[in-house]
Design an enzyme around this catalytic site. Structure first.
Site, short mmCIF file in Angstrom:
data_model
loop_
_atom_site.label_atom_id
_atom_site.label_comp_id
_atom_site.label_asym_id
_atom_site.label_seq_id
_atom_site.Cartn_x
_atom_site.Cartn_y
_atom_site.Cartn_z
N HIS A 210 -3.73 46.16 -10.46
CA HIS A 210 -3.05 47.29 -8.98
C HIS A 210 -4.41 47.04 -7.96
CE1 HIS A 210 0.78 48.02 -10.21
NE2 HIS A 210 0.26 48.82 -11.44
N LYS A 656 3.38 61.64 -7.70
CA LYS A 656 2.96 62.08 -6.31
C LYS A 656 4.04 62.85 -5.83
CE LYS A 656 3.68 57.83 -4.01
NZ LYS A 656 4.44 58.40 -3.04
#
Length: 1006
Positions: A210, A656
């Site tokens: 990532h 999020k």
């Protein structure tokens, strides 16, 4: 980069003494050359203040005689020592003037941070603003490398402390296998029950690539060597050995300084594969077999009835390879167009080459070690037959059957490597031989050697290298790690739509309602023919997706079924999202039989795994899985997979989407609902936790995270992602890596076999309160992030998100969609750079926002003071008796300790809209203070990390070295965004260097 001089009365072993080569040490540990006396504020100290400690003092000192303060002395000394070497390197490489600039900034930052000296803060600001572009980069590199070296020293200190406890005979610590087994034994679990449990268990750390890993492999390799050399200094050493060690460390620090910290070009998937593979030789190849062996020994000792006995001999029964490795690197296509069928094949080939090369090295070493002669000791008939079948006919080894057998094994293994990877052995075999058909065949030959040794007075030999080898074969096979495939559901829908349209089945599949989609998909799955037309020209996307599955099929035939067995669907929102992948498997020849057929039931090669990410997806998870299990004929698919089904839970997007508190609570509820469903259907559930580095993405101590899972959700089955720079912090050091693997096993055992510890009596009451807190926190978070006009503009202006997207961190873009300034949305931003950016500006907002408002709102509903006190008492009881809640608050406590509003306020100045800046930052600041206040009220601790003073000190000490990096990052962002210096490569490099340094200083950032 130095710290204060060491104090008398040191306890660590063989600390650095002044040497003729480096000169004496000054008050800050720096070399005192003639020019050093000109440096303001640096005063030399005399030799009388330096002490040489007796060899091995740190390890032999009695813990009872060491105070709580004393035990951290070796850590401080290691940091000072490495800081001194870095300072000397800086002076030598860049000159006295640069060293004095860095040292003045360091001293001023320390005075500002640790003495709360406001004048020092103003002085620090002036110093940093006066730096030239070249000086800026040198200062940033110096402070960044100091953070790196401090991390190495902390890891070494953790290893040192564990060794001191072991030498002192201290009781087993939480997270150790021995501690877990003792608790299991005390709970009445028998050895037989434990072994049966482990036979069916599966624990898989999954390495993922990532865009938060900010270090190059060259830097990682140099730092591994520094860690090794630093660990040597705790061993008894002569003066000459100590000097040599110091010289080697100085050379490695110099290597760091002279090595480019950043990549000039974006990391490729192939680079990510190579980076991940480097951790196998460091940690996994040795660490996992070692843990399996130690677990067997501990079980035999704690559960003696579980030993298999044959006469006087006793042998612990071998354990199944319940811990295996997984990887997304090369197979994860979600938002990454650079992952293709070619990268999947490359990943599998590189992995196989790595493990086969390691096997070849081990077999070669065994051939040198097992020199037993039949003139001295007998061997089993099977071993003698293996020796006779060997191509080695040397008269010199005619009486050495073990060597001859191993030479034959080596030859077959070399042929296997050539066949599977195209690469031969590093050492040429004696002659050509037949390759092994499977890893199991290779293991069978190695087992013949072990059995013969055990049967002929060689038990001690059988329990060393060759024992670790046969365990490794069971764990890693010829594939090393299972490579998961992952793609977002929208892509699958588009591919299926194109297939249907080209075949004349349905013109606009994507526009159909869910019921009609399922009708078409299931009808096609019952058809024996394929949809794919051999001569039709499909789109590039469809060709790529079909090629991935075709490659997976080929890899399974080549390396074994474990190389590719999972297919993960991101953003699973409906049942059709799963059935579409079943249909694509059929098109690739990976679905045998027919769904619903009694004579030829369906058997699917890859398990279709939903990934539930958003809050809404988590709430719908159990319903979707129920529909999947209800599909006619799907029971045969489940049976083919061992009556198991995996479900992946996303921590990043849910956070999020709904904030820290709500994300964790919805994950908890989804897990409970899934457990209930799967228990009813008598199907084993395996949860795959998509944890990241930051607390906002599921990060935090793994041991506590697993123990805090809802009752019944672990049950011996768990996979969890290890992402970005967290892979390095956990597994770059072999001892630290082994300890991290041990804690995962220990926690899985405890969570599975001691479920009662997770279920307080008032659980239903606690869950009701948690729901109220979640609702209130969700409202506060959504109001700020998604309902505040201009918030997205504030975020993009006050964090380095744009520059992070530009940094060559990984092969994946920072957003799933291309974003220009006008159309950019937080919804489209990947959750990883979202969290990473908040860490850079020292707010770490995704890890705490909304908690304060939630608790205050809940308490404000109390009708009177008595009721309010009762509510506080209940919240405190939740902390003490409910692992889920206590872990949640512990992780938030750590995040709050790492935030710094004063530093964050400087980033706020990057927002040109004064009204927007004032409004948003004031709201964030108010919520932070309220969250700290409510956390103190609930836990009873006014100070951050009151239960973890070592971490508290570590964070506090780091702040003084992070402050200059944050200050400079803000200044560089201003220059870069102003347009005047936008094309200056030094400014861009400086920004990227600060990102690297801050990430290293905070550690869990991505």
């Amino acid at each position: 980069m130095t710290q204060h001089a060491a104090r008398p009365g040191r306890h660590s072993a063989n600390r650095e003494a002044p040497s003729q080569a480096s000169g004496q040490s000054d008050a800050n540990g720096a070399s005192t050359r003639k020019t050093a006396s000109k440096t303001p504020g640096i005063k030399p100290i005399s030799k009388a203040n330096l002490m040489v400690v007796p060899a091995n003092g740190a390890l032999n000192a009695s813990p009872a005689r060491r105070s709580a303060t004393d035990k951290d002395v070796p850590l401080r000394e290691d940091i000072r020592f490495l800081g001194r070497l870095l300072g000397e390197c800086l002076r030598e490489q860049e000159g006295d003037a640069t060293f004095e600039v860095v040292e003045t900034i360091r001293q001023t930052a320390v005075r500002f941070r640790r003495e709360n000296d406001r004048a020092a803060g103003a002085e620090l600001d002036r110093l940093l603003k006066r730096l030239s572009r070249d000086q800026t980069n040198q200062v940033v590199r110096a402070f960044s490398y100091f953070s790196h070296l401090a991390n190495i020293a902390e890891d070494q200190h953790h290893n040192r402390r564990r060794r001191i406890h072991a030498l002192a005979g201290s009781p087993p610590q939480d997270g150790s296998l021995q501690h877990a087994l003792e608790k299991i034994d005390a709970a009445g679990v028998t050895g037989k029950q434990l072994r049966k449990f482990l036979d069916e268990a599966l624990i898989v750390p999954v390495l993922t690539a990532h865009p938060t890993e900010v270090q190059r492999k060259s830097i990682l390799d140099a730092e591994r060597e520094i860690a090794r050399l630093l660990a040597e200094r705790d061993l008894p050493m002569t003066a000459r050995e100590r000097d040599r060690n110091t010289a080697q460390l100085r050379a490695k620090v110099t290597t760091l300084w002279q090595t480019r910290m950043l990549r000039d070009s974006r990391l490729t998937v192939a680079d990510e594969i190579d980076n991940a593979l480097s951790y196998y030789r460091t940690t996994f190849l040795h660490g996992i077999p070692q843990l399996m062996s130690e677990l067997e020994e501990d079980i035999a000792a704690i559960f003696p009835a579980s030993r298999k006995t044959k006469g006087a001999a006793a042998e612990a029964a071998p354990l199944a390879p319940f811990m295996q490795m997984g990887s997304w690197i090369g197979g994860d296509r979600d938002g990454n167009p650079n992952v293709t069928a070619e990268t999947l094949d490359h990943a599998a080939t590189q992995q196989s080459q790595m493990i086969l090369g390691w096997y070849l090295d081990e077999v070669h070493a065994l051939g040198a070690e097992l020199s037993m002669s039949t003139l001295m000791v007998d061997a089993s008939p099977e071993l003698l037959a293996l020796a006779e079948a060997s191509p080695d006919h040397s008269a010199h080894r005619a009486d050495e059957p073990y060597r001859r057998a191993l030479i034959g094994i080596y030859a077959r293994l070399a042929a296997t490597s050539k066949t599977l990877t195209g690469h031969g052995a590093p050492r040429h075999p004696v002659a050509d031989a037949e390759p092994y058909s499977s890893a199991e065949a290779f293991a069978a030959d190695v087992q013949i050697v072990i059995d013969s040794l055990r049967a002929h007075h060689g038990r001690a030999l059988a329990s060393t290298r060759i024992d670790a080898l046969v365990r490794a074969i069971a764990v890693f096979g010829f594939h090393l790690a299972s490579v998961d495939m992952r793609q977002v559901s929208d892509v699958h829908e588009a591919v299926v739509a194109e297939l249907f349209a080209a075949a004349g089945v349905e013109k606009d599949y994507a526009a159909l309602p869910e019921s009609r989609k399922l009708e078409l998909l299931l009808a096609e799955l019952r058809q024996p023919r394929l949809l794919t037309l051999p001569y039709h020209e499909y789109s590039e996307q469809t060709r790529n997706e079909l090629a991935i599955l075709a490659t997976a099929r080929e890899l399974r035939a080549r390396y074994g079924q474990r190389v590719a067995r999972n297919y993960i669907i991101s953003h699973t929102e409906t049942l059709s999202d799963l059935v579409e992948v079943m249909l694509l498997q059929k098109e690739a020849g990976m679905l045998k039989g027919t769904l619903g057929s009694k004579t030829d039931p369906a058997r699917m090669e890859l398990m279709v795994i939903p990934l539930f990410e958003t809050i809404e997806d988590l709430q719908n998870a159990a319903g979707i899985m129920q529909s999947l299990l209800d599909l006619p004929g799907f029971d045969s698919v489940i049976e083919h997979h061992g009556v198991e089904q995996e479900v992946m839970l996303g921590y990043s997007d849910s956070n999020k989407d709904g904030g820290f508190l709500t994300s964790n609570w919805e994950l908890y509820k989804a897990e409970l609902a899934l457990v209930q469903l799967f228990e009813q259907r008598k199907v084993k559930l395996r949860l795959f936790h998509g944890r990241g580095g930051t607390v906002g993405r599921g990060g935090g101590p793994t041991y506590q995270a697993i123990l805090s899972q809802p009752p019944g959700t672990v049950n011996g089955q768990i996979r969890l992602t290890e992402q970005g720079e967290i892979i390095n912090s956990k597994f770059a050091n072999a001892e630290i890596g082994r300890r991290n693997l041990e804690t995962v096993i220990a926690a899985t055992l405890e969570a599975s076999l001691l479920p009662q510890q997770n279920a307080p009596k008032e659980l239903s009451t606690f869950e009701g309160i948690m729901q109220q807190l979640s609702d209130r926190a969700f409202g506060a978070y959504r109001n700020l992030v998604y309902e505040t006009p201009g918030f997205k503009d504030y975020f993009f202006a006050t964090t380095p998100i744009t520059e992070i997207a530009d940094l060559n961190l990984g092969s994946r873009p920072a957003s799933r969609k291309l974003m220009d300034k006008k159309n950019r949305r937080i919804e489209d931003l990947r959750a990883i750079p979202w969290g990473f950016s908040w860490g850079q500006c020292r707010l770490l907002l995704p890890g705490w926002y909304g908690f304060g408002s939630a608790v205050k709102s809940l308490l404000d509903t109390a009708p009177d003071e008595k009721a309010r006190k009762a509510a506080v008492a209940t919240l405190r009881k939740m902390v003490k008796t409910w692992p889920f809640f206590s872990t949640l608050l512990s992780n938030m406590d750590m995040v709050l300790a790492k935030t710094d509003l004063a530093v964050a306020s400087r980033y706020a100045q990057l927002c040109d809209d004064a009204a927007l800046r004032k409004n948003v930052f004031a709201r964030i600041s108010k919520e932070w203070h309220l969250t700290c206040e409510m956390l103190a009220l609930v836990t009873g601790h006014q100070e951050r990390l009151a239960d973890n003073p070592l971490l508290a000190r570590s964070i506090k000490n780091r702040f003084a070295y992070l402050d200059p990096l944050n200050h400079l990052q803000v200044e560089l962002l201003k220059r870069y965004r102003s347009g005047k210096d936008g094309d200056d490569i030094r400014v861009r490099r400086g920004i990227h260097l600060t990102i690297n340094g801050v990430a290293a200083g905070l550690r869990n950032t991505g």
